[in-house]
Each structure stands twice: as structure tokens, then as C-alpha cells.
Design a protein around this motif. Structure first.
Motif, PDB file in Angstrom:
ATOM      1  N   ALA A  29       0.865  -1.183   0.000  1.00 10.53           N
ATOM      2  CA  ALA A  29       0.000   0.000   0.000  1.00 10.53           C
ATOM      3  C   ALA A  29       0.896   1.224   0.000  1.00 10.53           C
ATOM      4  N   VAL A  30       0.479   2.237  -0.752  1.00 12.27           N
ATOM      5  CA  VAL A  30       1.202   3.507  -0.798  1.00 12.27           C
ATOM      6  C   VAL A  30       0.212   4.612  -0.442  1.00 12.27           C
ATOM      7  N   LEU A  31       0.558   5.403   0.582  1.00 11.93           N
ATOM      8  CA  LEU A  31      -0.291   6.497   1.024  1.00 11.93           C
ATOM      9  C   LEU A  31       0.560   7.709   1.380  1.00 11.93           C
ATOM     10  N   LEU A  65       4.610   8.503  11.157  1.00 11.93           N
ATOM     11  CA  LEU A  65       5.217   7.889   9.977  1.00 11.93           C
ATOM     12  C   LEU A  65       6.732   7.788  10.148  1.00 11.93           C
ATOM     13  N   GLN A  66       7.333   8.806  10.731  1.00 11.16           N
ATOM     14  CA  GLN A  66       8.772   8.778  11.013  1.00 11.16           C
ATOM     15  C   GLN A  66       9.103   7.596  11.921  1.00 11.16           C
ATOM     16  N   ILE A 109       7.518   0.744   7.255  1.00  7.89           N
ATOM     17  CA  ILE A 109       7.209   1.447   6.008  1.00  7.89           C
ATOM     18  C   ILE A 109       8.485   2.076   5.459  1.00  7.89           C
ATOM     19  N   THR A 110       8.429   2.469   4.182  1.00  8.20           N
ATOM     20  CA  THR A 110       9.563   3.173   3.573  1.00  8.20           C
ATOM     21  C   THR A 110       9.062   4.458   2.919  1.00  8.20           C
ATOM     22  N   LEU A 111       9.894   5.472   2.959  1.00  9.28           N
ATOM     23  CA  LEU A 111       9.595   6.749   2.320  1.00  9.28           C
ATOM     24  C   LEU A 111       9.955   6.641   0.845  1.00  9.28           C
ATOM     25  N   GLY A 138       7.583  11.366  -1.800  1.00  6.29           N
ATOM     26  CA  GLY A 138       7.122  11.819  -0.492  1.00  6.29           C
ATOM     27  C   GLY A 138       6.019  10.957   0.113  1.00  6.29           C
ATOM     28  N   SER A 139       5.528   9.980  -0.640  1.00  9.43           N
ATOM     29  CA  SER A 139       4.533   9.064  -0.095  1.00  9.43           C
ATOM     30  C   SER A 139       5.252   7.954   0.677  1.00  9.43           C
ATOM     31  N   TYR A 140       4.476   7.133   1.359  1.00 13.13           N
ATOM     32  CA  TYR A 140       5.031   6.053   2.164  1.00 13.13           C
ATOM     33  C   TYR A 140       4.486   4.722   1.673  1.00 13.13           C
ATOM     34  N   ARG A 141       5.338   3.712   1.683  1.00 19.03           N
ATOM     35  CA  ARG A 141       4.948   2.384   1.194  1.00 19.03           C
ATOM     36  C   ARG A 141       5.050   1.366   2.325  1.00 19.03           C
TER      37      ARG A 141
END
Length: 137
Positions: free
Chosen positions: A77-79, A99-100, A108-110, A114-117
Motif C-alpha cells: 500500500a502507498v499512502l 510515519l517517522q 514502512i519506507t519513504l 514523499g509518499s510512504y509504502r
């Protein structure tokens, strides 16, 4: 005028006993304690992970159909922080901080945009897996 609320008798929607509900409630409480103590997550972080899970499941359903077995299809998922804020109602700056933390914990990964996966399914953070375990018992 003072409003006095009194407990009302109500039937259990699932037909479970008080002992069963107590067992489920105890496990859910323990699950949230574990998230905080062992995984370093708070409720806001858990809501964010739940939003990623929902987005991943929705993507799987779009790509593979609702009848596909959950473990048989790739999960990701990417948000964005904004989308997560909108989904959860958590202020965007709080979302960014969580998120950090989730990134530091490796969940998750940045992305470059700029979105997160979220790559993969983290079963130890999935309340559906926890509930499924209770139902199977």
C-alpha cells in the motif's frame, strides 16, 4: 436538570457469553499493550498501520478480486501523510511524526515522491489476525 444514565440489559449481538466477551476484551487489551510496549506503537501509529492495511486490501481486491485467498496475492500500500490524515482524522503533523517512527521501526519506507509504502503484511500488527485467532479457539 441532571441526567442519570443507568446500565441497560442488552442481548449480545454475536450470542457470546460474558466469559467469551471478557476473554476477547482481555486479548484485545493485551494486543494494544503489546503494540505500545513491544512494538513501540501508540494508538495513532496503530490507526495509521490499519489505514495502510485497508488500502492494501482494497488494492488486492481491485487487482485480484474479492474471492482470492488473502495469502495468495502480493500485499502493498502507498499512502501520503495527507491521505492518512484524511482517513484517520489525526492531524497531519501527528501523522508525519508517527510515519517517522514507523519508518524507523522498519514497517514502512519513504518513497521519492514523499509518499510512504507498506510492503508486505505485518501479521503481528493486524487486529484481524488477532481476532481470527480468537475465533479459531
Amino acid at each position: 436538570m441532571k441526567l442519570i444514565l443507568e446500565p441497560q440489559a442488552h442481548p449480545s449481538p454475536g450470542g457470546e457469553t460474558i466469559a467469551q466477551r471478557l476473554r476477547i476484551s482481555t486479548r484485545m487489551f493485551s494486543f494494544f499493550v503489546m503494540l505500545r510496549k513491544k512494538k513501540g506503537l501508540d494508538v495513532a501509529a496503530f490507526q495509521i498501520m490499519s489505514a495502510f492495511n485497508l488500502a492494501g486490501l482494497a488494492e488486492q481486491q481491485r487487482a485480484y478480486g474479492g474471492g482470492t485467498t488473502f495469502g495468495d496475492a502480493p500485499f502493498s500500500a502507498v499512502l501520503s501523510a495527507t491521505a492518512l490524515s484524511d482517513m484517520t482524522g489525526i492531524p497531519r503533523q501527528t501523522v508525519r511524526r508517527r510515519l517517522q517512527t514507523l519508518q524507523e521501526l522498519g514497517y514502512i519506507t519513504l518513497q521519492a515522491d514523499g509518499s510512504y509504502r507498506l510492503n508486505g503484511h505485518w501479521s503481528e500488527l493486524d487486529i484481524v489476525d488477532e481476532i481470527g485467532g480468537l475465533i479459531a479457539r
